[in-house]
Design a protein around this motif. Structure first.
Motif, PDB file in Angstrom:
ATOM      1  N   ARG A 198       2.521 -11.762   3.567  1.00  0.00           N
ATOM      2  CA  ARG A 198       1.727 -10.601   3.951  1.00  0.00           C
ATOM      3  C   ARG A 198       2.391  -9.872   5.102  1.00  0.00           C
ATOM      4  N   GLN A 199       2.108  -8.578   5.171  1.00  0.00           N
ATOM      5  CA  GLN A 199       2.636  -7.761   6.250  1.00  0.00           C
ATOM      6  C   GLN A 199       1.546  -6.840   6.757  1.00  0.00           C
ATOM      7  N   ALA A 200       1.183  -7.047   8.010  1.00  0.00           N
ATOM      8  CA  ALA A 200       0.191  -6.204   8.661  1.00  0.00           C
ATOM      9  C   ALA A 200       0.911  -5.037   9.343  1.00  0.00           C
ATOM     10  N   PRO A 201       0.193  -3.953   9.600  1.00  0.00           N
ATOM     11  CA  PRO A 201       0.825  -2.792  10.247  1.00  0.00           C
ATOM     12  C   PRO A 201       1.465  -3.174  11.574  1.00  0.00           C
ATOM     13  N   ASP A 220      -6.785 -10.864   8.711  1.00  0.00           N
ATOM     14  CA  ASP A 220      -6.150 -11.079   7.400  1.00  0.00           C
ATOM     15  C   ASP A 220      -5.765  -9.748   6.743  1.00  0.00           C
ATOM     16  N   THR A 221      -6.167  -8.642   7.350  1.00  0.00           N
ATOM     17  CA  THR A 221      -5.835  -7.333   6.810  1.00  0.00           C
ATOM     18  C   THR A 221      -4.324  -7.137   6.769  1.00  0.00           C
ATOM     19  N   ALA A 222      -3.810  -6.833   5.586  1.00  0.00           N
ATOM     20  CA  ALA A 222      -2.363  -6.717   5.394  1.00  0.00           C
ATOM     21  C   ALA A 222      -2.099  -6.314   3.947  1.00  0.00           C
ATOM     22  N   VAL A 223      -0.841  -5.971   3.682  1.00  0.00           N
ATOM     23  CA  VAL A 223      -0.377  -5.863   2.312  1.00  0.00           C
ATOM     24  C   VAL A 223       0.167  -7.237   1.917  1.00  0.00           C
ATOM     25  N   TYR A 224      -0.294  -7.733   0.786  1.00  0.00           N
ATOM     26  CA  TYR A 224       0.091  -9.060   0.326  1.00  0.00           C
ATOM     27  C   TYR A 224       1.101  -8.927  -0.816  1.00  0.00           C
ATOM     28  N   TYR A 225       2.162  -9.730  -0.709  1.00  0.00           N
ATOM     29  CA  TYR A 225       3.238  -9.711  -1.687  1.00  0.00           C
ATOM     30  C   TYR A 225       3.491 -11.121  -2.220  1.00  0.00           C
ATOM     31  N   CYS A 226       3.986 -11.212  -3.438  1.00  0.00           N
ATOM     32  CA  CYS A 226       4.430 -12.513  -3.907  1.00  0.00           C
ATOM     33  C   CYS A 226       5.948 -12.487  -4.104  1.00  0.00           C
ATOM     34  N   ARG A 227       6.509 -13.683  -4.145  1.00  0.00           N
ATOM     35  CA  ARG A 227       7.956 -13.816  -4.209  1.00  0.00           C
ATOM     36  C   ARG A 227       8.278 -15.132  -4.877  1.00  0.00           C
ATOM     37  N   LYS A 228       9.381 -15.191  -5.583  1.00  0.00           N
ATOM     38  CA  LYS A 228       9.740 -16.423  -6.252  1.00  0.00           C
ATOM     39  C   LYS A 228      11.030 -16.992  -5.686  1.00  0.00           C
ATOM     40  N   ARG A 229      11.172 -18.305  -5.857  1.00  0.00           N
ATOM     41  CA  ARG A 229      12.346 -19.015  -5.354  1.00  0.00           C
ATOM     42  C   ARG A 229      12.790 -20.024  -6.403  1.00  0.00           C
ATOM     43  N   TYR A 230      14.080 -20.066  -6.617  1.00  0.00           N
ATOM     44  CA  TYR A 230      14.646 -21.090  -7.484  1.00  0.00           C
ATOM     45  C   TYR A 230      15.595 -21.922  -6.652  1.00  0.00           C
ATOM     46  N   GLY A 231      15.301 -23.195  -6.502  1.00  0.00           N
ATOM     47  CA  GLY A 231      16.089 -24.035  -5.598  1.00  0.00           C
ATOM     48  C   GLY A 231      15.902 -23.519  -4.187  1.00  0.00           C
ATOM     49  N   SER A 232      16.972 -23.141  -3.518  1.00  0.00           N
ATOM     50  CA  SER A 232      16.890 -22.587  -2.169  1.00  0.00           C
ATOM     51  C   SER A 232      17.077 -21.078  -2.168  1.00  0.00           C
ATOM     52  N   ALA A 233      17.184 -20.487  -3.333  1.00  0.00           N
ATOM     53  CA  ALA A 233      17.471 -19.053  -3.438  1.00  0.00           C
ATOM     54  C   ALA A 233      16.213 -18.243  -3.655  1.00  0.00           C
ATOM     55  N   TRP A 234      15.807 -17.504  -2.620  1.00  0.00           N
ATOM     56  CA  TRP A 234      14.675 -16.598  -2.740  1.00  0.00           C
ATOM     57  C   TRP A 234      15.103 -15.337  -3.481  1.00  0.00           C
ATOM     58  N   GLY A 243       7.517  -7.068  -5.186  1.00  0.00           N
ATOM     59  CA  GLY A 243       6.614  -6.187  -5.904  1.00  0.00           C
ATOM     60  C   GLY A 243       6.109  -5.091  -4.985  1.00  0.00           C
ATOM     61  N   GLN A 244       5.158  -4.317  -5.486  1.00  0.00           N
ATOM     62  CA  GLN A 244       4.620  -3.221  -4.694  1.00  0.00           C
ATOM     63  C   GLN A 244       3.584  -3.706  -3.688  1.00  0.00           C
ATOM     64  N   GLY A 245       3.120  -4.931  -3.861  1.00  0.00           N
ATOM     65  CA  GLY A 245       2.116  -5.481  -2.962  1.00  0.00           C
ATOM     66  C   GLY A 245       0.720  -5.015  -3.327  1.00  0.00           C
ATOM     67  N   THR A 246      -0.268  -5.673  -2.725  1.00  0.00           N
ATOM     68  CA  THR A 246      -1.659  -5.294  -2.909  1.00  0.00           C
ATOM     69  C   THR A 246      -2.340  -5.300  -1.539  1.00  0.00           C
ATOM     70  N   GLN A 247      -3.058  -4.230  -1.241  1.00  0.00           N
ATOM     71  CA  GLN A 247      -3.660  -4.067   0.085  1.00  0.00           C
ATOM     72  C   GLN A 247      -4.964  -4.860   0.185  1.00  0.00           C
ATOM     73  N   VAL A 248      -5.083  -5.637   1.246  1.00  0.00           N
ATOM     74  CA  VAL A 248      -6.317  -6.342   1.568  1.00  0.00           C
ATOM     75  C   VAL A 248      -6.799  -5.821   2.919  1.00  0.00           C
ATOM     76  N   THR A 249      -8.010  -5.322   2.937  1.00  0.00           N
ATOM     77  CA  THR A 249      -8.608  -4.805   4.173  1.00  0.00           C
ATOM     78  C   THR A 249      -9.917  -5.532   4.428  1.00  0.00           C
ATOM     79  N   VAL A 250     -10.008  -6.175   5.581  1.00  0.00           N
ATOM     80  CA  VAL A 250     -11.212  -6.909   5.958  1.00  0.00           C
ATOM     81  C   VAL A 250     -11.871  -6.165   7.110  1.00  0.00           C
ATOM     82  N   SER A 251     -13.003  -5.567   6.823  1.00  0.00           N
ATOM     83  CA  SER A 251     -13.662  -4.720   7.819  1.00  0.00           C
ATOM     84  C   SER A 251     -15.131  -4.574   7.481  1.00  0.00           C
ATOM     85  N   SER A 252     -15.938  -4.454   8.531  1.00  0.00           N
ATOM     86  CA  SER A 252     -17.371  -4.196   8.329  1.00  0.00           C
ATOM     87  C   SER A 252     -17.651  -2.705   8.370  1.00  0.00           C
TER      88      SER A 252
END
Length: 119
Positions: free
Chosen positions: A40-43, A91-105, A110-119
Motif C-alpha cells: 500500500r501507498q499512502a499520500p 489504513d487509507t492508501a492505494v493498495y497494490y498486489c505484486r508477485k514473486r518467483y523465488g527471490s525475483a519480484w 497493477g493500477q491499484g485500488t483506493q481504500v479510504t477509511v473515514s467517517s
C-alpha cells in the motif's frame, strides 16, 4: 510477465471491513508457484509491504495490520485476496498486489485500488 488487476477498494467508516481482490493473468508459470503480496501507498509516503502469502501458503504481515488483515489465495482462480477488518483511518492508501518467483519480484504493478477509511 503477465498482469495483475486489483479491485474491491472503496470508502468505509472506521471499524468497517473490505475485501480486496487481485486477479493475475498471463503468467509465465502456474499462479500456484508464485508468492503473492499486497502493498500500500499512502499520500506522501513510500509504498510498504502489508502482507505476503507464499506459494506454500505461509503468511506474513506488517505489524501495523497483524490481527486485522488476512491474506489468502485461490490458485484455481489465479486470485489473491486481502480481508481487511477493524479498518483505521491510517489504513487509507492505494493498495497494490505484486508477485514473486523465488527471490525475483515482478517489476510490473497493477493500477491499484483506493481504500479510504473515514467517517
Amino acid at each position: 510477465q503477465g498482469q495483475v488487476v486489483e479491485s474491491g477498494g472503496g470508502l468505509v467508516q472506521p471499524g468497517g471491513s473490505l475485501r480486496l481482490s487481485c486477479a493475475a493473468s498471463g503468467t509465465v508459470r502456474p499462479f500456484s508457484l508464485y508468492d503473492m503480496a499486497w502493498y500500500r501507498q499512502a499520500p506522501g509516503k513510500e509504498r510498504e509491504l502489508v502482507a505476503l502469502i507464499q506459494s506454500i501458503g505461509r503468511t506474513t504481515y506488517a505489524d501495523s495490520v497483524k490481527g486485522r488483515f488476512t491474506i489468502s489465495r485461490d490458485n484455481a482462480k489465479s486470485t489473491v485476496y486481502l480481508q481487511m477488518n477493524s479498518l483505521k483511518p491510517e489504513d487509507t492508501a492505494v493498495y497494490y498486489c505484486r508477485k514473486r518467483y523465488g527471490s525475483a519480484w515482478s517489476e510490473q504493478w497493477g493500477q491499484g485500488t483506493q481504500v479510504t477509511v473515514s467517517s
